[in-house]
Design a protein around this motif. Structure first.
Motif, PDB file in Angstrom:
ATOM      1  N   VAL A 129      -4.277  -0.949  -1.935  1.00  0.00           N
ATOM      2  CA  VAL A 129      -3.250   0.070  -2.153  1.00  0.00           C
ATOM      3  C   VAL A 129      -2.515   0.232  -0.826  1.00  0.00           C
ATOM      4  N   LEU A 130      -1.216  -0.068  -0.809  1.00  0.00           N
ATOM      5  CA  LEU A 130      -0.428  -0.003   0.409  1.00  0.00           C
ATOM      6  C   LEU A 130      -0.017   1.439   0.720  1.00  0.00           C
ATOM      7  N   SER A 131       0.468   1.676   1.926  1.00  0.00           N
ATOM      8  CA  SER A 131       0.798   3.038   2.365  1.00  0.00           C
ATOM      9  C   SER A 131       1.873   3.685   1.493  1.00  0.00           C
ATOM     10  N   ASP A 132       2.748   2.870   0.871  1.00  0.00           N
ATOM     11  CA  ASP A 132       3.795   3.433  -0.002  1.00  0.00           C
ATOM     12  C   ASP A 132       3.310   3.608  -1.442  1.00  0.00           C
ATOM     13  N   GLY A 133       2.016   3.330  -1.690  1.00  0.00           N
ATOM     14  CA  GLY A 133       1.457   3.490  -3.030  1.00  0.00           C
ATOM     15  C   GLY A 133       1.501   2.219  -3.864  1.00  0.00           C
ATOM     16  N   ALA A 134       2.239   1.211  -3.398  1.00  0.00           N
ATOM     17  CA  ALA A 134       2.312  -0.054  -4.129  1.00  0.00           C
ATOM     18  C   ALA A 134       0.939  -0.734  -4.124  1.00  0.00           C
ATOM     19  N   ILE A 135       0.726  -1.614  -5.080  1.00  0.00           N
ATOM     20  CA  ILE A 135      -0.523  -2.360  -5.190  1.00  0.00           C
ATOM     21  C   ILE A 135      -0.246  -3.807  -4.805  1.00  0.00           C
ATOM     22  N   ARG A 136      -1.159  -4.371  -4.002  1.00  0.00           N
ATOM     23  CA  ARG A 136      -0.994  -5.771  -3.583  1.00  0.00           C
ATOM     24  C   ARG A 136      -2.236  -6.566  -3.938  1.00  0.00           C
ATOM     25  N   ASN A 137      -2.015  -7.746  -4.526  1.00  0.00           N
ATOM     26  CA  ASN A 137      -3.087  -8.702  -4.803  1.00  0.00           C
ATOM     27  C   ASN A 137      -2.802  -9.949  -3.992  1.00  0.00           C
ATOM     28  N   GLY A 138      -3.864 -10.624  -3.562  1.00  0.00           N
ATOM     29  CA  GLY A 138      -3.712 -11.874  -2.823  1.00  0.00           C
ATOM     30  C   GLY A 138      -4.166 -13.056  -3.663  1.00  0.00           C
ATOM     31  N   TYR A 139      -3.488 -14.181  -3.479  1.00  0.00           N
ATOM     32  CA  TYR A 139      -3.813 -15.401  -4.224  1.00  0.00           C
ATOM     33  C   TYR A 139      -3.734 -16.600  -3.289  1.00  0.00           C
ATOM     34  N   THR A 140      -4.574 -17.584  -3.545  1.00  0.00           N
ATOM     35  CA  THR A 140      -4.448 -18.877  -2.894  1.00  0.00           C
ATOM     36  C   THR A 140      -3.794 -19.796  -3.918  1.00  0.00           C
ATOM     37  N   VAL A 141      -2.589 -20.268  -3.608  1.00  0.00           N
ATOM     38  CA  VAL A 141      -1.836 -21.125  -4.527  1.00  0.00           C
ATOM     39  C   VAL A 141      -1.884 -22.548  -3.985  1.00  0.00           C
ATOM     40  N   LYS A 142      -2.375 -23.463  -4.813  1.00  0.00           N
ATOM     41  CA  LYS A 142      -2.486 -24.871  -4.407  1.00  0.00           C
ATOM     42  C   LYS A 142      -1.505 -25.700  -5.222  1.00  0.00           C
ATOM     43  N   LEU A 143      -0.626 -26.397  -4.512  1.00  0.00           N
ATOM     44  CA  LEU A 143       0.370 -27.267  -5.145  1.00  0.00           C
ATOM     45  C   LEU A 143       0.013 -28.714  -4.824  1.00  0.00           C
ATOM     46  N   LEU A 144      -0.122 -29.523  -5.853  1.00  0.00           N
ATOM     47  CA  LEU A 144      -0.475 -30.928  -5.660  1.00  0.00           C
ATOM     48  C   LEU A 144       0.706 -31.800  -6.063  1.00  0.00           C
ATOM     49  N   ASN A 145       1.239 -32.536  -5.088  1.00  0.00           N
ATOM     50  CA  ASN A 145       2.342 -33.476  -5.309  1.00  0.00           C
ATOM     51  C   ASN A 145       1.747 -34.872  -5.408  1.00  0.00           C
ATOM     52  N   MET A 146       1.750 -35.440  -6.609  1.00  0.00           N
ATOM     53  CA  MET A 146       1.123 -36.747  -6.809  1.00  0.00           C
ATOM     54  C   MET A 146       2.141 -37.875  -6.908  1.00  0.00           C
TER      55      MET A 146
END
Length: 123
Positions: free
Chosen positions: A18-35
């Motif tokens: 929960v950020l100071s402005d009340g917003a919600i933040r989620n974190g993700y690891t995004v993996k892009l595979l260029n074949m």
């Protein structure tokens, strides 16, 4: 046929901040595979999650619903992505949305269905 792949891992600890402005933040690891044996510019976009925006660690740009990144030939690119949603847009503890990825040449695209977690909130 699928020479562009995406995989997303949601942060589990913590599931959300929960950020100071009340917003919600989620974190993700995004993996892009260029074949393919040539570099490409891949656009990653959010579909769903009203009002949400992404920031990417190491990419200097304002929060946005889409960003483009270069992926080297025959390589996996791993990005740390934060998705932030304003408190007033949060619709429940679990929301479903999609990361869409597209080769900017229009040749290929992929989708990854993800989950956005939030605390229980009083309305």
């Amino acid at each position: 046929r699928d020479r562009l792949q995406v995989n997303v891992l949601a942060d589990r600890n913590p599931q959300f901040v929960v950020l100071s402005d009340g917003a919600i933040r989620n974190g993700y690891t995004v993996k892009l595979l260029n074949m393919i044996p040539e570099p490409r510019t891949i656009e990653v976009a959010l579909e769903g999650l009203p009002g949400a925006e992404m920031t990417v660690v190491g990419i200097e740009q304002p929060a946005t619903r889409a960003f483009a990144v270069e992926v080297e030939p025959d390589r996996l690119k791993t990005l740390k992505v934060f998705v932030r949603q304003p408190r007033e847009n949060v619709a429940g503890q679990t929301q479903h949305f999609t990361f869409t990825v597209e080769d900017k040449s229009g040749a290929e695209h992929a989708r990854y269905d993800a989950t956005f977690e939030a605390p229980e909130m009083d309305r």
